[in-house]
Design a protein around this motif. Structure first.
Motif, PDB file in Angstrom:
ATOM      1  N   GLU A  38       0.872  -1.182   0.000  1.00 34.56           N
ATOM      2  CA  GLU A  38       0.000   0.000   0.000  1.00 34.56           C
ATOM      3  C   GLU A  38       0.907   1.230   0.000  1.00 34.56           C
ATOM      4  O   GLU A  38       1.605   1.493   0.975  1.00 34.56           O
ATOM      5  CB  GLU A  38      -0.903  -0.026   1.240  1.00 34.56           C
ATOM      6  N   VAL A  41      -0.255   4.948   1.657  1.00 34.58           N
ATOM      7  CA  VAL A  41      -1.363   4.513   2.505  1.00 34.58           C
ATOM      8  C   VAL A  41      -2.486   5.545   2.432  1.00 34.58           C
ATOM      9  O   VAL A  41      -2.227   6.742   2.426  1.00 34.58           O
ATOM     10  CB  VAL A  41      -0.887   4.363   3.968  1.00 34.58           C
ATOM     11  N   VAL A  98       6.596   0.977   6.682  1.00 34.36           N
ATOM     12  CA  VAL A  98       6.544  -0.130   7.638  1.00 34.36           C
ATOM     13  C   VAL A  98       6.497  -1.420   6.841  1.00 34.36           C
ATOM     14  O   VAL A  98       5.706  -1.549   5.891  1.00 34.36           O
ATOM     15  CB  VAL A  98       5.310  -0.017   8.560  1.00 34.36           C
ATOM     16  N   LYS A 111       3.768  -0.860   3.826  1.00 36.23           N
ATOM     17  CA  LYS A 111       2.910   0.320   3.824  1.00 36.23           C
ATOM     18  C   LYS A 111       3.805   1.550   3.799  1.00 36.23           C
ATOM     19  O   LYS A 111       4.726   1.668   4.610  1.00 36.23           O
ATOM     20  CB  LYS A 111       2.002   0.341   5.063  1.00 36.23           C
TER      21      LYS A 111
END
Lengths: 122, 122
Positions: A38, A41, A98, A111
């Motif tokens: 993602e 995000v 992350v 992410k």
């Protein structure tokens, strides 16, 4: 499952090196088959699976990239870090990312948190 | 559900202010009833629910705290940030945290990434 901080940092540096020096497929190979990505995000799009992830990195293709790890924090089988990426010598982005890793050291979830305010025109 | 970057940053600053100036219950009140807290990530302990979360912050009680937001990245209904916290004027920690918010702006999940290497004795 937990990795030593140095092992996690090596995974992250391998990723940042491969983004610069590898192909989209090389980067995707650092992800588990059923991984999710993602980036950024909050935009509603999650790329699921290694093939979709390779497609995401292919969209970055062509431009000259540089990456630099700025801050790194370990967390068991996860890592959080800030890095800088420059694209074609024209812009610099500093996301917070992350990542979660499986026992083989492959990324199972990535992410990236950033917004237009984190992009600098060079 | 998505928040503007400024709204997310205001949630984070409210949290950092409350950690310094509020009680453990005040901080826990910024979390949803069924929220989760993992700090530090990777140590195997996840605090679940507002009561357990208040207990976590009570364990920080007594010491003089300061906090400073160093880097902030928005992400829809999430935020990632680096901040500095000093404890009793004796040590400084710089975690990377990731928070997820519900539609009321309450924290539904908090994860703090840091290790002993990110602690400086003052």
């Amino acid at each position: 499952m937990s990795f030593e901080p140095d092992a996690l940092k090596a995974f992250v540096n391998r990723y940042l090196d491969t983004v610069v020096n590898g192909s989209a497929d090389d980067v995707a190979a650092l992800y588990a088959e059923d991984a999710t990505l993602e980036d950024p995000v909050g935009c509603g799009e999650v790329h699921i699976g290694r093939q979709a992830i390779a497609g995401f990195y292919k969209n970055l293709g062509g431009a000259e990239l540089t990456t630099e790890l700025l801050s790194f924090r370990p967390g068991g089988n996860e890592a959080a870090f800030i890095f800088a990426i420059t694209v074609g010598g024209a812009m610099r982005i500093e996301p917070i990312e992350v990542m979660t890793f499986n026992s083989d050291g492959l990324i199972t979830a990535m992410k990236a948190y950033w917004s237009p305010a984190d992009v600098t025109q060079l």
